[in-house]
Design a protein around this motif. Structure first.
Motif, PDB file in Angstrom:
ATOM      1  N   VAL A 315       0.835  -1.204   0.000  1.00 32.63           N
ATOM      2  CA  VAL A 315       0.000   0.000   0.000  1.00 32.63           C
ATOM      3  C   VAL A 315       0.873   1.257   0.000  1.00 32.63           C
ATOM      4  O   VAL A 315       0.588   2.230  -0.707  1.00 32.63           O
ATOM      5  CB  VAL A 315      -0.947  -0.022   1.217  1.00 32.63           C
ATOM      6  N   LYS A 316       1.950   1.237   0.774  1.00 31.54           N
ATOM      7  CA  LYS A 316       2.847   2.397   0.826  1.00 31.54           C
ATOM      8  C   LYS A 316       3.500   2.637  -0.533  1.00 31.54           C
ATOM      9  O   LYS A 316       3.706   3.791  -0.936  1.00 31.54           O
ATOM     10  CB  LYS A 316       3.907   2.164   1.899  1.00 31.54           C
ATOM     11  N   GLN A 317       3.821   1.569  -1.238  1.00 33.27           N
ATOM     12  CA  GLN A 317       4.394   1.703  -2.581  1.00 33.27           C
ATOM     13  C   GLN A 317       3.405   2.369  -3.531  1.00 33.27           C
ATOM     14  O   GLN A 317       3.778   3.225  -4.342  1.00 33.27           O
ATOM     15  CB  GLN A 317       4.802   0.328  -3.125  1.00 33.27           C
ATOM     16  N   LEU A 318       2.131   1.999  -3.443  1.00 40.05           N
ATOM     17  CA  LEU A 318       1.120   2.646  -4.281  1.00 40.05           C
ATOM     18  C   LEU A 318       1.007   4.121  -3.945  1.00 40.05           C
ATOM     19  O   LEU A 318       0.892   4.975  -4.841  1.00 40.05           O
ATOM     20  CB  LEU A 318      -0.242   1.951  -4.084  1.00 40.05           C
ATOM     21  N   ALA A 319       1.059   4.448  -2.656  1.00 39.67           N
ATOM     22  CA  ALA A 319       0.952   5.845  -2.238  1.00 39.67           C
ATOM     23  C   ALA A 319       2.105   6.668  -2.790  1.00 39.67           C
ATOM     24  O   ALA A 319       1.937   7.845  -3.148  1.00 39.67           O
ATOM     25  CB  ALA A 319       0.907   5.941  -0.722  1.00 39.67           C
TER      26      ALA A 319
END
Length: 644
Positions: A315-319
């Motif tokens: 999720v952090k990578q998508l953000a």
């Protein structure tokens, strides 16, 4: 019984079969997106086969606003079997395919001949399916790895030439889609030397890498990477059908290809989602916050906990690539705030989320609240939750939102979130990467506004600067993105690719402008685009697009007022403009009259209203901002290089 009522009962397969048996696939086409949202492989296969023969004109007769894409399919061998799979995948996303399969095995002729049936079809997207025998049909036995490499390089160069022809002969904005080519066991193991087998593998991977490096999706050439499809277990070749029917791709490979192609087409149409809304308990962390407390939930410390931690990293990578993160949780807001802000194990922190809804109300209402806070359409949201009831609540209450079916197995959360490529976009712009920062600035601005008793005083305190001038080269993709993804403030609904924007800017008499904004809270970057033409003593505005996140600060009024002033200073005698109604831009019908434009030729038509401004009397530029506006100079390049 209405088709929508039918869609919500029984299993997807049974509902689809009922619609098919009753001859209601055309009338019920808009409901297929909901019906097929969670359909399994067999149900999607059936859907594709019954939908592929459906007459697109029949669907459009019932639902004229259905998004439609014209597709041409060609390839080295028999590739028509990709059509049912692709039709089903596009129906899942609410897109109607108008597909033409060109001559089997004749992709060279199809793409090289400007008069071929492929170009006659005027495709938006051309799929050139490269099957596993691509290259090998040019290699004679006995062979060495270097001879295969030479044949592969010739193939790559030929594809590059065909891509250039496609760019010249296909409609403006059309995209040619190639793909990487799987390396088959039957070829690698014809080499008995392990050293040569390794050499062949390296050379083949270089061929595929070179294909991938050719990709310029925003400029009309995309390359699908099939390695993730084959690595997930899809066999690439079908020896028997290959030998007897020249159909070398397995159904599994074509299904995976169709899924990736559908995601690409959705992204090319500007339908990428913007915001990921996440549940907490059982989704982002292990444990129940209301029972275990902020210290008791975990995303580390055990194998199961680590699986939640891995999901948070995803999720952090998508953000980091501009996906907005939000929380919608049935928990007390104080506990949620403590857990996100203070928990030492979480890769994600409170600062990673642009907004949080934590209460005990309906999650459908929570998603609507999040969309309203962010100024985005609810259908731009992806909702992920491990509870079936909550997913169905959002699916029913937020039409168009994507719902990700997580369950009690956190090790599969990332795979399920990424399966449908909801956030896939042709190219990542600087604005995409900075989107979370922009929304954080917006939140700070709104908090400041809420504390201000006088809205006029609030605007005066912003120190708002607006600059309108020809775009720099690196801003063209952002202008295209605005035209593709902006719905509410899009005067005509016209959609342009990056290459179309570039062509528009280079055309004689063209006026293409980027609108940039900044204030005391930060730099918003490129927030709007003007597409116009100069000729016969007048400036004709074809479209004006502004990001919804900057509305309400007077930027729209400054853009129009400044454009009128610049036009008069440049010697124009009038400015013409138009408004074309779409499903979302109805409020803009009065924009031009509000700035002194009069209607040309009566009340207009159902598809367009034209306006004219004589430039005799001009309204003021809003006094709370500073505006710099520069029209293109014919002596300068239409698209400057370099930065601001």
């Amino acid at each position: 019984m209405r088709d929508r009522d039918l869609v919500r009962r029984s299993s997807p397969g049974a509902r689809l079969r009922t619609l098919h048996a009753q001859g209601r696939l055309a009338t019920g086409y808009p409901d297929l997106r909901e019906l097929l949202a969670d359909a399994g492989p067999d149900e999607l296969d059936f859907a594709g086969r019954v939908l592929a023969p459906l007459d697109p004109d029949e669907v459009l007769g019932h639902h004229p606003e259905t998004p439609t894409v014209r597709i041409a399919v060609t390839g080295r061998g028999t590739v028509g079997d990709v059509v049912p799979a692709l039709t089903g995948q596009l129906a899942r996303h609410g897109i109607l395919a108008r597909t033409r399969v060109c001559g089997a095995g004749g992709y060279l002729g199809d793409l090289a001949d400007p008069g071929s049936p492929l170009y006659t079809h005027a495709p938006d997207v051309t799929l050139c399916v490269l099957d596993p025998l691509t290259v090998w049909d040019k290699v004679a036995a006995p062979w060495q790895p270097i001879e295969v490499s030479v044949a592969a390089e010739r193939q790559r160069k030929a594809l590059g030439e065909l891509a250039a022809t496609h760019a010249a002969c296909a409609p403006p904005g059309a995209t040619l889609v190639l793909n990487t080519v799987p390396l088959l066991h039957r070829f690698t193991h014809q080499l008995t030397s392990l050293a040569q087998r390794a050499e062949l593998g390296g050379l083949w991977r270089q061929f595929n890498a070179d294909l991938l490096y050719m990709a310029r999706p925003s400029d009309g050439l995309a390359v699908l990477d099939l390695e993730p499809v084959t690595s997930a277990g899809a066999r690439a070749d079908e020896p028997r059908l290959g030998a007897y029917a020249d159909a070398h791709c397995t159904a599994q490979l074509l299904t995976g290809y169709a899924r990736e192609a559908a995601h690409l087409i959705r992204g090319l149409r500007g339908q990428a989602k913007k915001c990921l809304v996440l549940d907490l308990d059982g989704t982002l962390w292990d444990g129940v916050l209301a029972e275990d407390g902020p210290e008791g939930v975990t995303a580390a410390g055990s194998l199961r906990g680590a699986a939640f931690g891995a999901f948070q990293h995803t999720v952090k990578q998508l953000a980091a690539q501009g996906v907005l993160l939000a929380v919608c949780s049935k928990n007390d807001p104080q506990d949620v705030a403590r857990a996100l802000a203070e928990h030492p194990e979480f890769p994600l922190s409170a600062d990673d989320f642009v907004t949080v809804v934590a209460d005990w109300g309906s999650k459908a209402e929570g998603v609507h609240t999040i969309a309203e806070r962010l100024g985005i359409a609810p259908e731009a949201v992806v909702f992920a939750d491990d509870t079936p009831f909550e997913r169905e609540t959002v699916r029913a209450g937020v039409p168009g939102a994507a719902v990700v079916p997580l369950d009690s197995e956190p090790a599969l959360h990332a795979e399920r979130l990424l399966a449908d490529g909801w956030f896939d976009t042709p190219a990542l712009t600087d604005e995409d990467r900075l989107r979370p920062v922009r929304y954080a600035q917006r939140a700070a601005r709104e908090r400041f506004e809420a504390g201000s008793a006088d809205y006029r005083a609030f605007l005066d305190s912003l120190d708002l600067r607006v600059e309108i001038s020809p775009p720099y080269e690196h801003e063209l993709a952002r202008l295209a993105q605005l035209s593709l993804r902006t719905n509410r403030f899009n005067l005509t609904g016209e959609r342009l690719s990056t290459e179309q924007v570039r062509q528009r800017a280079a055309a004689p008499g063209a006026v293409v402008l980027a609108v940039r904004a900044a204030d005391r809270f930060g730099d918003d970057g490129v927030v709007g685009a003007v597409f116009a033409r100069a000729g016969a003593g007048r400036l004709s505005v074809d479209n004006l697009v502004l990001s919804c996140r900057v509305l309400g600060r007077g930027i729209e009024d400054a853009t129009v007022s400044g454009l009128l002033r610049a036009a008069r200073e440049a010697g124009f005698t009038a400015v013409h403009a138009r408004w074309s109604p779409t499903r979302a831009n109805g409020a803009l019908r009065t924009l031009w009259p509000q700035h002194g434009f009069t209607t040309i030729g009566g009340p207009g038509t159902a598809t367009e209203i034209r306006f004219r401004h004589s430039l005799r009397r001009l309204g003021p530029v809003p006094g709370h901002l500073r505006l710099r506006l520069r029209l293109p100079d014919e002596r300068q390049p239409a698209v400057p290089r370099g930065g601001r």
